[in-house]
Design an enzyme around this catalytic site. Structure first.
Site, PDB file in Angstrom:
ATOM      1  N   LEU A   1       0.839  -1.183   0.000  1.00 10.04           N
ATOM      2  CA  LEU A   1       0.000   0.000   0.000  1.00 10.04           C
ATOM      3  C   LEU A   1       0.879   1.239   0.000  1.00 10.04           C
ATOM      4  O   LEU A   1       1.989   1.229   0.542  1.00 10.04           O
ATOM      5  CB  LEU A   1      -0.903   0.031   1.242  1.00 10.04           C
ATOM      6  CG  LEU A   1      -1.845  -1.158   1.455  1.00 10.04           C
ATOM      7  CD1 LEU A   1      -2.584  -0.996   2.778  1.00 10.04           C
ATOM      8  CD2 LEU A   1      -2.822  -1.306   0.309  1.00 10.04           C
ATOM      9  N   ASP A   2       0.381   2.323  -0.595  1.00 12.44           N
ATOM     10  CA  ASP A   2       1.072   3.604  -0.485  1.00 12.44           C
ATOM     11  C   ASP A   2       1.236   3.964   0.986  1.00 12.44           C
ATOM     12  O   ASP A   2       0.456   3.530   1.840  1.00 12.44           O
ATOM     13  CB  ASP A   2       0.266   4.708  -1.174  1.00 12.44           C
ATOM     14  CG  ASP A   2       0.162   4.510  -2.677  1.00 12.44           C
ATOM     15  OD1 ASP A   2       0.992   3.785  -3.236  1.00 12.44           O
ATOM     16  OD2 ASP A   2      -0.765   5.084  -3.278  1.00 12.44           O
ATOM     17  N   ARG A   3       2.232   4.786   1.273  1.00  9.22           N
ATOM     18  CA  ARG A   3       2.486   5.186   2.660  1.00  9.22           C
ATOM     19  C   ARG A   3       1.219   5.696   3.344  1.00  9.22           C
ATOM     20  O   ARG A   3       0.915   5.321   4.473  1.00  9.22           O
ATOM     21  CB  ARG A   3       3.563   6.284   2.696  1.00  9.22           C
ATOM     22  CG  ARG A   3       3.825   6.812   4.112  1.00  9.22           C
ATOM     23  CD  ARG A   3       4.637   8.090   4.097  1.00  9.22           C
ATOM     24  NE  ARG A   3       5.972   7.863   3.632  1.00  9.22           N
ATOM     25  CZ  ARG A   3       6.995   7.478   4.407  1.00  9.22           C
ATOM     26  NH1 ARG A   3       6.795   7.287   5.697  1.00  9.22           N
ATOM     27  NH2 ARG A   3       8.193   7.298   3.907  1.00  9.22           N
TER      28      ARG A   3
END
Length: 228
Positions: free
Chosen positions: A46-48
């Protein structure tokens, strides 16, 4: 943070603003190693700023089997997002190819382009708020930033998105100075309101389906409650 665990698989609920790996700050991989998983293998990333479910293979065999499920698109994922504006249709499909934007001010930005990779997202509106829509997203492909790009293309960017929201230069400002009060006036949230809420995969040993769910994090739930 743990949602499911056995000898082969761990599923965790990653908080927002925690990178999965490769960061100069603490990462999800760092936390997994500190918890005793020496070589964690992240099956999905997942993106940050995206919160929610991440599948972790605890050994090489499980990692290979789950990795094949990813390649064959056999892992079902659902996300919840808070979007700007009122999405007109109750359900729909966004079928738009995604490519890297080589001319933008943000090098990680993606765009809709005919020469891009095929990208497909199904969506369903879950709740309507004054000026916003809470939407369930079912990606059928796994392109970088896919959900954020597709919703922005639809005209309903995710609340708090520094790249695909009101002005991509906000991301440059964020990198330099962090979240400022002036930035929050435009973004409304310090991170983008995207949450990986459900995942279903076949267990690498038993081959039985495993479904995990994660409730909305406090920041998204509070945003909704304040407008209900």
């Amino acid at each position: 943070m743990k949602v499911y665990e056995d000898d082969d698989v761990l599923v965790v609920n990653k908080p927002g603003n925690l990178a999965c790996h490769s960061s100069d700050r603490e990462t999800l991989v760092d936390r997994l190693r500190a918890a005793g998983i020496i070589t964690p293998r992240l099956v999905n990333r997942l993106d940050r700023e995206t919160s929610g479910l991440v599948i972790v293979a605890k050994n090489e065999r499980a990692g290979k089997i789950l990795g094949k499920q990813v390649l064959r698109r056999e892992i079902d994922k659902e996300y919840l997002a808070i979007c700007c504006g009122a999405i007109q249709q109750e359900t729909g499909v966004i079928d738009q190819p995604i490519a890297v934007n080589s001319t933008g001010v943000v090098y990680t930005k993606r765009i809709i382009a005919p020469a891009g990779k095929p990208s497909l997202t199904e969506f369903a509106v879950q709740q309507r708020l004054p000026g916003f829509s809470v939407v369930r997203l079912m990606p059928k492909t796994g392109r970088a930033h896919q959900l954020r790009v597709h919703l922005a293309w639809l005209g309903h960017p995710i609340v708090g998105d520094k790249i695909y929201g009101p002005d991509e230069r906000l991301y440059i400002e964020f990198i330099a100075h962090g979240v400022t009060d002036a930035m929050l006036q435009q973004l409304l949230l310090p991170r983008h309101a995207l949450h990986a809420s459900a995942v279903t995969f076949r267990h690498p040993v038993t081959q039985l389906p495993v479904t995990c769910r994660a409730e909305l994090p406090a920041d998204m739930a509070r945003f909704i409650a304040e407008r209900t």
